[in-house]
Motif scaffolding. Structure first.
Motif, PDB file in Angstrom:
ATOM      1  N   ILE A 268     -21.325  -6.300  47.070  1.00 18.70           N
ATOM      2  CA  ILE A 268     -20.033  -6.877  46.702  1.00 18.70           C
ATOM      3  C   ILE A 268     -20.154  -7.364  45.268  1.00 18.70           C
ATOM      4  O   ILE A 268     -21.095  -8.090  44.925  1.00 18.70           O
ATOM      5  CB  ILE A 268     -19.632  -8.017  47.655  1.00 18.70           C
ATOM      6  N   VAL A 269     -19.212  -6.949  44.432  1.00 16.95           N
ATOM      7  CA  VAL A 269     -19.200  -7.326  43.023  1.00 16.95           C
ATOM      8  C   VAL A 269     -17.906  -8.079  42.754  1.00 16.95           C
ATOM      9  O   VAL A 269     -16.834  -7.653  43.189  1.00 16.95           O
ATOM     10  CB  VAL A 269     -19.287  -6.082  42.102  1.00 16.95           C
ATOM     11  N   ALA A 270     -18.016  -9.195  42.035  1.00 20.12           N
ATOM     12  CA  ALA A 270     -16.842  -9.998  41.692  1.00 20.12           C
ATOM     13  C   ALA A 270     -17.049 -10.618  40.320  1.00 20.12           C
ATOM     14  O   ALA A 270     -18.180 -10.727  39.843  1.00 20.12           O
ATOM     15  CB  ALA A 270     -16.614 -11.080  42.732  1.00 20.12           C
ATOM     16  N   SER A 271     -15.953 -11.026  39.707  1.00 20.25           N
ATOM     17  CA  SER A 271     -16.012 -11.669  38.399  1.00 20.25           C
ATOM     18  C   SER A 271     -15.536 -13.107  38.486  1.00 20.25           C
ATOM     19  O   SER A 271     -14.669 -13.442  39.289  1.00 20.25           O
ATOM     20  CB  SER A 271     -15.122 -10.933  37.390  1.00 20.25           C
ATOM     21  N   GLY A 272     -16.113 -13.922  37.603  1.00 27.28           N
ATOM     22  CA  GLY A 272     -15.657 -15.282  37.390  1.00 27.28           C
ATOM     23  C   GLY A 272     -15.159 -15.393  35.963  1.00 27.28           C
ATOM     24  O   GLY A 272     -15.518 -14.576  35.110  1.00 27.28           O
ATOM     25  N   THR A 273     -14.347 -16.378  35.685  1.00 24.02           N
ATOM     26  CA  THR A 273     -13.719 -16.501  34.373  1.00 24.02           C
ATOM     27  C   THR A 273     -14.565 -17.249  33.352  1.00 24.02           C
ATOM     28  O   THR A 273     -14.276 -17.192  32.158  1.00 24.02           O
ATOM     29  CB  THR A 273     -12.355 -17.205  34.501  1.00 24.02           C
ATOM     30  N   SER A 274     -15.600 -17.938  33.809  1.00 25.29           N
ATOM     31  CA  SER A 274     -16.486 -18.695  32.923  1.00 25.29           C
ATOM     32  C   SER A 274     -17.828 -18.876  33.624  1.00 25.29           C
ATOM     33  O   SER A 274     -17.940 -18.606  34.828  1.00 25.29           O
ATOM     34  CB  SER A 274     -15.883 -20.072  32.610  1.00 25.29           C
ATOM     35  N   ASN A 275     -18.823 -19.358  32.902  1.00 21.24           N
ATOM     36  CA  ASN A 275     -20.123 -19.608  33.519  1.00 21.24           C
ATOM     37  C   ASN A 275     -19.989 -20.611  34.670  1.00 21.24           C
ATOM     38  O   ASN A 275     -20.601 -20.442  35.726  1.00 21.24           O
ATOM     39  CB  ASN A 275     -21.115 -20.164  32.491  1.00 21.24           C
TER      40      ASN A 275
ATOM     41  N   ALA B 273     -15.156 -16.379  51.003  1.00 19.55           N
ATOM     42  CA  ALA B 273     -15.755 -17.416  50.153  1.00 19.55           C
ATOM     43  C   ALA B 273     -15.421 -17.171  48.682  1.00 19.55           C
ATOM     44  O   ALA B 273     -15.140 -18.109  47.932  1.00 19.55           O
ATOM     45  CB  ALA B 273     -17.268 -17.459  50.355  1.00 19.55           C
ATOM     46  N   LEU B 274     -15.442 -15.910  48.263  1.00 20.19           N
ATOM     47  CA  LEU B 274     -15.089 -15.572  46.882  1.00 20.19           C
ATOM     48  C   LEU B 274     -13.608 -15.834  46.618  1.00 20.19           C
ATOM     49  O   LEU B 274     -13.244 -16.426  45.595  1.00 20.19           O
ATOM     50  CB  LEU B 274     -15.434 -14.112  46.587  1.00 20.19           C
ATOM     51  N   GLU B 275     -12.763 -15.397  47.532  1.00 21.60           N
ATOM     52  CA  GLU B 275     -11.320 -15.602  47.365  1.00 21.60           C
ATOM     53  C   GLU B 275     -10.962 -17.086  47.386  1.00 21.60           C
ATOM     54  O   GLU B 275     -10.046 -17.518  46.690  1.00 21.60           O
ATOM     55  CB  GLU B 275     -10.541 -14.856  48.450  1.00 21.60           C
ATOM     56  N   GLY B 276     -11.720 -17.872  48.154  1.00 21.53           N
ATOM     57  CA  GLY B 276     -11.463 -19.298  48.258  1.00 21.53           C
ATOM     58  C   GLY B 276     -11.646 -20.044  46.945  1.00 21.53           C
ATOM     59  O   GLY B 276     -11.077 -21.109  46.742  1.00 21.53           O
ATOM     60  N   VAL B 277     -12.443 -19.476  46.049  1.00 17.10           N
ATOM     61  CA  VAL B 277     -12.684 -20.094  44.735  1.00 17.10           C
ATOM     62  C   VAL B 277     -12.109 -19.202  43.632  1.00 17.10           C
ATOM     63  O   VAL B 277     -12.500 -19.273  42.478  1.00 17.10           O
ATOM     64  CB  VAL B 277     -14.192 -20.388  44.536  1.00 17.10           C
TER      65      VAL B 277
ATOM     66  N   VAL C 181     -24.584  -9.775  46.827  1.00 23.40           N
ATOM     67  CA  VAL C 181     -23.396 -10.153  46.078  1.00 23.40           C
ATOM     68  C   VAL C 181     -23.763 -10.339  44.613  1.00 23.40           C
ATOM     69  O   VAL C 181     -24.718 -11.053  44.290  1.00 23.40           O
ATOM     70  CB  VAL C 181     -22.799 -11.473  46.630  1.00 23.40           C
ATOM     71  N   HIS C 182     -23.014  -9.674  43.734  1.00 21.24           N
ATOM     72  CA  HIS C 182     -23.175  -9.825  42.285  1.00 21.24           C
ATOM     73  C   HIS C 182     -21.917 -10.501  41.756  1.00 21.24           C
ATOM     74  O   HIS C 182     -20.814  -9.966  41.920  1.00 21.24           O
ATOM     75  CB  HIS C 182     -23.320  -8.461  41.601  1.00 21.24           C
ATOM     76  N   ILE C 183     -22.080 -11.651  41.125  1.00 26.31           N
ATOM     77  CA  ILE C 183     -20.956 -12.375  40.542  1.00 26.31           C
ATOM     78  C   ILE C 183     -21.234 -12.480  39.049  1.00 26.31           C
ATOM     79  O   ILE C 183     -22.276 -13.000  38.653  1.00 26.31           O
ATOM     80  CB  ILE C 183     -20.799 -13.775  41.170  1.00 26.31           C
ATOM     81  N   MET C 184     -20.309 -11.953  38.235  1.00 29.66           N
ATOM     82  CA  MET C 184     -20.575 -11.828  36.807  1.00 29.66           C
ATOM     83  C   MET C 184     -19.399 -12.269  35.958  1.00 29.66           C
ATOM     84  O   MET C 184     -18.256 -12.247  36.408  1.00 29.66           O
ATOM     85  CB  MET C 184     -20.848 -10.372  36.456  1.00 29.66           C
ATOM     86  N   LEU C 185     -19.724 -12.576  34.711  1.00 30.20           N
ATOM     87  CA  LEU C 185     -18.681 -12.725  33.708  1.00 30.20           C
ATOM     88  C   LEU C 185     -18.113 -11.336  33.427  1.00 30.20           C
ATOM     89  O   LEU C 185     -18.840 -10.338  33.539  1.00 30.20           O
ATOM     90  CB  LEU C 185     -19.261 -13.321  32.424  1.00 30.20           C
ATOM     91  N   PRO C 186     -16.845 -11.223  33.056  1.00 30.16           N
ATOM     92  CA  PRO C 186     -16.251  -9.896  32.824  1.00 30.16           C
ATOM     93  C   PRO C 186     -17.001  -9.038  31.800  1.00 30.16           C
ATOM     94  O   PRO C 186     -17.170  -7.836  32.024  1.00 30.16           O
ATOM     95  CB  PRO C 186     -14.838 -10.232  32.335  1.00 30.16           C
ATOM     96  N   ALA C 187     -17.482  -9.614  30.715  1.00 30.27           N
ATOM     97  CA  ALA C 187     -18.204  -8.818  29.698  1.00 30.27           C
ATOM     98  C   ALA C 187     -19.525  -8.287  30.259  1.00 30.27           C
ATOM     99  O   ALA C 187     -19.892  -7.136  30.005  1.00 30.27           O
ATOM    100  CB  ALA C 187     -18.452  -9.660  28.449  1.00 30.27           C
TER     101      ALA C 187
ATOM    102  N   ASP D  71     -11.211  -9.518  40.750  1.00 36.66           N
ATOM    103  CA  ASP D  71     -11.634  -8.117  40.894  1.00 36.66           C
ATOM    104  C   ASP D  71     -12.790  -7.927  41.873  1.00 36.66           C
ATOM    105  O   ASP D  71     -13.833  -7.375  41.530  1.00 36.66           O
ATOM    106  CB  ASP D  71     -12.018  -7.540  39.525  1.00 36.66           C
ATOM    107  N   ILE D  72     -12.602  -8.331  43.108  1.00 34.82           N
ATOM    108  CA  ILE D  72     -13.640  -8.178  44.135  1.00 34.82           C
ATOM    109  C   ILE D  72     -13.687  -6.722  44.588  1.00 34.82           C
ATOM    110  O   ILE D  72     -12.675  -6.140  44.951  1.00 34.82           O
ATOM    111  CB  ILE D  72     -13.356  -9.095  45.335  1.00 34.82           C
ATOM    112  N   VAL D  73     -14.886  -6.138  44.539  1.00 33.30           N
ATOM    113  CA  VAL D  73     -15.096  -4.747  44.941  1.00 33.30           C
ATOM    114  C   VAL D  73     -16.238  -4.707  45.964  1.00 33.30           C
ATOM    115  O   VAL D  73     -17.277  -5.336  45.761  1.00 33.30           O
ATOM    116  CB  VAL D  73     -15.452  -3.859  43.727  1.00 33.30           C
TER     117      VAL D  73
END
Length: 115
Positions: A37-44, A12-16, A86-92, A20-22
């Protein structure tokens, strides 16, 4: 079942296009969950879309999320799927909290850092 849920979340994460999925095995550190599972998104907006897709795909597969936190601001969204969180965060935000390091430390590692 946990392995299937992990694969579903990662798909599901890769699909969108998550970044950096860990996957962390935290079963020895927590009684609440087995996998983080921790992943980043590029914007809010991207973080929100990622969390929405994880939630949608989990429900479609018969896994009912126990909760979703942070979707209103979408700097850090937590999707609680029971054994998998699952934690999905902005890179900062991800760099600041550094969950991978925090949850990778064992009790004896913390004592070594204090010395």
């Amino acid at each position: 079942m946990n392995q299937n849920l992990q694969e579903l979340v990662i798909d599901a994460l890769e699909g969108v296009k998550a970044k950096d999925i860990v996957t962390l095995d935290v079963s020895g550190l927590s009684d609440v969950m087995d996998t983080m599972i921790v992943a980043s998104g590029t914007s809010n907006r991207h973080v929100k879309a990622l969390s929405d897709n994880v939630t949608h795909e989990a429900k479609a597969a018969g896994f009912q999320p126990l909760g979703v936190e942070g979707a209103d601001r979408a700097e850090w969204v937590l999707v609680d799927l029971g054994d998998v969180v699952v934690h999905i965060m902005l890179p900062a935000t991800r760099a600041f909290y550094d969950l991978e390091k925090l949850w990778s430390m064992r009790p004896d590692d913390a004592q070594k850092e204090q010395s």
